[in-house]
Write a protein that holds these residues in place. Structure first.
Motif, PDB file in Angstrom:
ATOM      1  N   THR A 158       0.836  -1.209   0.000  1.00 53.51           N
ATOM      2  CA  THR A 158       0.000   0.000   0.000  1.00 53.51           C
ATOM      3  C   THR A 158       0.865   1.251   0.000  1.00 53.51           C
ATOM      4  OG1 THR A 158      -1.735  -1.161   1.230  1.00 53.51           O
ATOM      5  CG2 THR A 158      -1.833   1.245   1.210  1.00 53.51           C
ATOM      6  N   GLY A 159       0.848   1.981  -1.125  1.00 53.18           N
ATOM      7  CA  GLY A 159       1.460   3.296  -1.159  1.00 53.18           C
ATOM      8  C   GLY A 159       0.438   4.330  -0.718  1.00 53.18           C
ATOM      9  N   GLU A 176     -11.679  10.965   4.530  1.00 54.55           N
ATOM     10  CA  GLU A 176     -11.664   9.834   5.452  1.00 54.55           C
ATOM     11  C   GLU A 176     -10.794   8.687   4.942  1.00 54.55           C
ATOM     12  OE1 GLU A 176     -15.694   8.766   6.030  1.00 54.55           O
ATOM     13  OE2 GLU A 176     -16.166  10.481   7.304  1.00 54.55           O
ATOM     14  N   GLU A 177     -10.510   8.659   3.661  1.00 56.33           N
ATOM     15  CA  GLU A 177      -9.721   7.567   3.107  1.00 56.33           C
ATOM     16  C   GLU A 177      -8.248   7.693   3.466  1.00 56.33           C
ATOM     17  OE1 GLU A 177     -10.413   7.391  -1.059  1.00 56.33           O
ATOM     18  OE2 GLU A 177     -12.589   7.244  -0.852  1.00 56.33           O
ATOM     19  N   LEU A 178      -7.739   8.914   3.627  1.00 56.55           N
ATOM     20  CA  LEU A 178      -6.309   9.100   3.881  1.00 56.55           C
ATOM     21  C   LEU A 178      -5.856   8.441   5.181  1.00 56.55           C
ATOM     22  CD1 LEU A 178      -3.579  10.227   3.073  1.00 56.55           C
ATOM     23  CD2 LEU A 178      -4.258  12.427   4.076  1.00 56.55           C
ATOM     24  N   PRO A 179      -6.537   8.653   6.339  1.00 52.47           N
ATOM     25  CA  PRO A 179      -6.100   7.961   7.558  1.00 52.47           C
ATOM     26  C   PRO A 179      -6.117   6.435   7.418  1.00 52.47           C
ATOM     27  CG  PRO A 179      -7.608   9.736   8.101  1.00 52.47           C
ATOM     28  CD  PRO A 179      -7.646   9.591   6.612  1.00 52.47           C
ATOM     29  N   ARG A 180      -7.084   5.895   6.664  1.00 53.94           N
ATOM     30  CA  ARG A 180      -7.117   4.443   6.470  1.00 53.94           C
ATOM     31  C   ARG A 180      -5.906   3.962   5.675  1.00 53.94           C
ATOM     32  NH1 ARG A 180     -12.941   4.999   5.787  1.00 53.94           N
ATOM     33  NH2 ARG A 180     -12.665   5.104   3.516  1.00 53.94           N
ATOM     34  N   ARG A 181      -5.552   4.704   4.635  1.00 55.35           N
ATOM     35  CA  ARG A 181      -4.389   4.309   3.833  1.00 55.35           C
ATOM     36  C   ARG A 181      -3.108   4.426   4.654  1.00 55.35           C
ATOM     37  NH1 ARG A 181      -6.894   7.568  -0.193  1.00 55.35           N
ATOM     38  NH2 ARG A 181      -5.257   9.139  -0.035  1.00 55.35           N
TER      39      ARG A 181
END
Length: 231
Positions: A158-159, A176-181
């Motif tokens: 995962t980059g 919200e996707e950034l903290p998950r990544r």
């Protein structure tokens, strides 16, 4: 310029040395902000595994002249030599670059041109980038991943790419996707640094918050339509 916080002792044995390379050109920069978050998430993931960590930050902006001097003379000034040593002797790397002309920045590439081409063999690397628009997110796959594959490093699956919109207000379905990544990539890096191996038949990497939700294209379009028009 190198920052060297004290090691966090979270288990027995020597701490894992993690070097974070940030190639932001402004101060402050979103590139350094993303680097800080990735480092903190990796440290937390290692703490959860009972693994000690020591994190060094290498900022390339203050080293720009030294990098240029080394390219033309073949000799690194003292500050650059310390930075190169931090990269070549680490147990793992976190690298973050801004996007320029659909690729990594020239400063970022010039620095890694100076790293011994066998120094990162087998070393885990977490790749990340920042840019103004999500249209450049494939820079991770067509530029960063091939670069570190050439250097024989092990790039985590995962980059992390952060566009300007990713730093928006909480509750936005895009932000919200950034903290998950960040959490997922940090967990993958921590797994590669942990002394044990995953059990046979088990997942190669832990998922910190359960299975990551795949947001459909229709939902993305709905979110875009719901945003007020810019004037």
């Amino acid at each position: 310029m190198i920052e060297n916080p004290a090691a966090v002792l979270s288990g027995d044995g020597a701490p894992r040395r993690i070097t974070v390379v940030a190639a932001g050109l402004s101060d402050p920069s979103s590139t350094r902000l993303l680097a800080d978050r990735l480092a903190a998430a990796t440290r937390s993931a290692l703490d959860a595994l009972g693994v000690a960590s020591a994190i060094e930050f290498v900022e390339l902006r203050p080293l720009a002249r030294d990098i240029a001097a080394h390219l033309v003379t073949g000799y690194p000034p003292p500050g650059l030599a310390v930075a190169l040593g931090a990269v070549e002797r680490c147990d793992a790397l976190i690298v973050v670059t801004p996007v320029f002309t659909a690729s990594y920045s020239g400063l970022f590439k010039s620095f890694f041109d100076l790293v011994e081409n066998t120094a990162l063999t087998g070393r885990p690397v977490l790749i990340a980038a920042t840019g103004g628009t999500s249209r450049h997110s494939l820079v991770l796959e067509h530029a960063l991943r091939p670069l570190f594959a050439y250097l024989r490093a092990v790039v985590v699956p995962t980059g992390v790419y952060a566009a300007t919109s990713d730093w928006g207000n909480a509750g936005d379905p895009f932000t919200e996707e950034l903290p998950r990544r960040i959490g997922r990539s940090a967990a993958e890096l921590a797994a590669l640094l942990s002394p044990g191996r995953p059990p046979a038949g088990g997942p190669a990497f832990p998922t910190p918050d359960g299975d990551e939700e795949v947001v459909s294209f229709e939902r993305h379009l709905e979110a875009v339509r719901a945003r007020p028009a810019r004037r």
